[in-house]
Scaffold this motif. Structure first.
Motif, PDB file in Angstrom:
ATOM      1  N   UNK A  51       0.823  -1.211   0.000  1.00  0.00           N
ATOM      2  CA  UNK A  51       0.000   0.000   0.000  1.00  0.00           C
ATOM      3  C   UNK A  51       0.858   1.262   0.000  1.00  0.00           C
ATOM      4  N   UNK A  52       2.008   1.223   0.659  1.00  0.00           N
ATOM      5  CA  UNK A  52       2.926   2.372   0.647  1.00  0.00           C
ATOM      6  C   UNK A  52       3.904   2.307  -0.513  1.00  0.00           C
ATOM      7  N   UNK A  53       4.359   1.119  -0.827  1.00  0.00           N
ATOM      8  CA  UNK A  53       5.413   0.941  -1.822  1.00  0.00           C
ATOM      9  C   UNK A  53       4.946   1.226  -3.242  1.00  0.00           C
ATOM     10  N   UNK A  54       3.693   0.921  -3.562  1.00  0.00           N
ATOM     11  CA  UNK A  54       3.227   1.075  -4.951  1.00  0.00           C
ATOM     12  C   UNK A  54       3.242   2.517  -5.416  1.00  0.00           C
ATOM     13  N   UNK A  55       3.250   3.466  -4.498  1.00  0.00           N
ATOM     14  CA  UNK A  55       3.320   4.878  -4.882  1.00  0.00           C
ATOM     15  C   UNK A  55       4.744   5.414  -4.854  1.00  0.00           C
ATOM     16  N   UNK A  56       5.692   4.570  -4.509  1.00  0.00           N
ATOM     17  CA  UNK A  56       7.093   4.993  -4.451  1.00  0.00           C
ATOM     18  C   UNK A  56       7.613   5.283  -5.858  1.00  0.00           C
ATOM     19  N   UNK A  57       8.640   6.107  -5.919  1.00  0.00           N
ATOM     20  CA  UNK A  57       9.200   6.492  -7.208  1.00  0.00           C
ATOM     21  C   UNK A  57       9.916   5.324  -7.887  1.00  0.00           C
ATOM     22  N   UNK A  58      10.605   4.489  -7.103  1.00  0.00           N
ATOM     23  CA  UNK A  58      11.381   3.379  -7.662  1.00  0.00           C
ATOM     24  C   UNK A  58      11.109   2.089  -6.878  1.00  0.00           C
ATOM     25  N   UNK A  59       9.942   1.480  -7.035  1.00  0.00           N
ATOM     26  CA  UNK A  59       9.656   0.262  -6.265  1.00  0.00           C
ATOM     27  C   UNK A  59      10.591  -0.903  -6.623  1.00  0.00           C
ATOM     28  N   UNK A  60      11.048  -0.979  -7.873  1.00  0.00           N
ATOM     29  CA  UNK A  60      11.970  -2.071  -8.246  1.00  0.00           C
ATOM     30  C   UNK A  60      13.307  -1.905  -7.533  1.00  0.00           C
ATOM     31  N   UNK A  61      13.771  -0.673  -7.396  1.00  0.00           N
ATOM     32  CA  UNK A  61      15.026  -0.422  -6.677  1.00  0.00           C
ATOM     33  C   UNK A  61      14.867  -0.808  -5.212  1.00  0.00           C
ATOM     34  N   UNK A  62      13.716  -0.498  -4.642  1.00  0.00           N
ATOM     35  CA  UNK A  62      13.447  -0.874  -3.263  1.00  0.00           C
ATOM     36  C   UNK A  62      13.462  -2.401  -3.134  1.00  0.00           C
ATOM     37  N   UNK A  63      12.853  -3.087  -4.111  1.00  0.00           N
ATOM     38  CA  UNK A  63      12.814  -4.553  -4.097  1.00  0.00           C
ATOM     39  C   UNK A  63      14.228  -5.131  -4.160  1.00  0.00           C
ATOM     40  N   UNK A  64      15.072  -4.548  -5.019  1.00  0.00           N
ATOM     41  CA  UNK A  64      16.457  -5.025  -5.108  1.00  0.00           C
ATOM     42  C   UNK A  64      17.174  -4.817  -3.783  1.00  0.00           C
ATOM     43  N   UNK A  65      16.899  -3.701  -3.131  1.00  0.00           N
ATOM     44  CA  UNK A  65      17.504  -3.448  -1.823  1.00  0.00           C
ATOM     45  C   UNK A  65      17.074  -4.469  -0.791  1.00  0.00           C
ATOM     46  N   UNK A  66      15.794  -4.847  -0.821  1.00  0.00           N
ATOM     47  CA  UNK A  66      15.293  -5.871   0.102  1.00  0.00           C
ATOM     48  C   UNK A  66      16.005  -7.191  -0.162  1.00  0.00           C
ATOM     49  N   UNK A  67      16.137  -7.566  -1.430  1.00  0.00           N
ATOM     50  CA  UNK A  67      16.836  -8.811  -1.776  1.00  0.00           C
ATOM     51  C   UNK A  67      18.292  -8.731  -1.328  1.00  0.00           C
ATOM     52  N   UNK A  68      18.943  -7.602  -1.570  1.00  0.00           N
ATOM     53  CA  UNK A  68      20.350  -7.446  -1.175  1.00  0.00           C
ATOM     54  C   UNK A  68      20.507  -7.590   0.338  1.00  0.00           C
ATOM     55  N   UNK A  69      19.614  -6.982   1.103  1.00  0.00           N
ATOM     56  CA  UNK A  69      19.696  -7.085   2.561  1.00  0.00           C
ATOM     57  C   UNK A  69      19.441  -8.504   3.034  1.00  0.00           C
ATOM     58  N   UNK A  70      18.451  -9.171   2.433  1.00  0.00           N
ATOM     59  CA  UNK A  70      18.169 -10.557   2.818  1.00  0.00           C
ATOM     60  C   UNK A  70      19.337 -11.468   2.431  1.00  0.00           C
TER      61      UNK A  70
END
Length: 175
Positions: A51-70
């Motif tokens: 609900x918050x992420x879909x309005x973000x400017x770069x959701x794919x970049x955020x997703x890559x960051x989540x994968x990198x952290x995990x």
């Protein structure tokens, strides 16, 4: 926006990015099976914040960051486990220290030898063909850090693989 609209948006995001995220996780961790799990875990985490992420400017970049952290947590956990096992078996005779030259040529093994940030920068820039800015967004670092870590990572790969093999890695990116 209705729940079904948000669900459809997320489904579209999933379809567009799952394979890339799994590939990214594979190149970071070196685990083919674990990479799919890691990408799935990251997408579940994203769904909870959709609900918050879909309005973000770069959701794919955020997703890559989540994968990198995990992936970082998974690699660190594996390192800690290996250290515990090594400590347990430390009274055993040591294996030969000579490197297996045939294995050094393997790019995945050479990538695994890089520190995490260098590996992430090299993988995002050269394997996933992201720009410096996209890589910086994914990792939450500055563009300058991406430039220096990528350069140092490539120099280390060149040392490990030889100039020709590292050059071929970059040449594939520019095709």
């Amino acid at each position: 926006m209705a729940v079904s609209d948000a669900s459809a948006e997320f489904h579209e995001f999933f379809e567009l990015h799952y394979r890339e995220l799994a590939r990214f996780a594979h190149l970071l961790t070196g685990e083919a099976d674990g990479a799919d799990d890691l990408a799935a875990e990251a997408l579940v985490a994203l769904w909870h914040r959709w609900d918050r992420l879909r309005t973000a400017e770069h959701p794919a970049a955020y997703a890559r960051g989540v994968v990198a952290n995990m992936a970082r947590r998974r690699v660190r956990s594996a390192v800690r486990e290996r250290r515990r096992v090594a400590l347990f078996w430390s009274n055993r005779p040591a294996w030969a220290d000579a490197p297996d030259l045939a294995a050094v040529v393997d790019v995945r093994q050479a990538l695994a030898r890089l520190p995490f940030r260098k590996r992430a920068c090299v993988v995002l820039r050269h394997a996933l063909d992201l720009s410096e800015k996209e890589t910086a967004l994914a990792l939450g670092v500055s563009v300058g850090t991406v430039k220096s870590q990528t350069s140092r990572g490539m120099a280390e790969l060149e040392r490990l693989l030889g100039g020709r093999a590292a050059g071929e890695l970059v040449a594939r990116r520019t095709r």
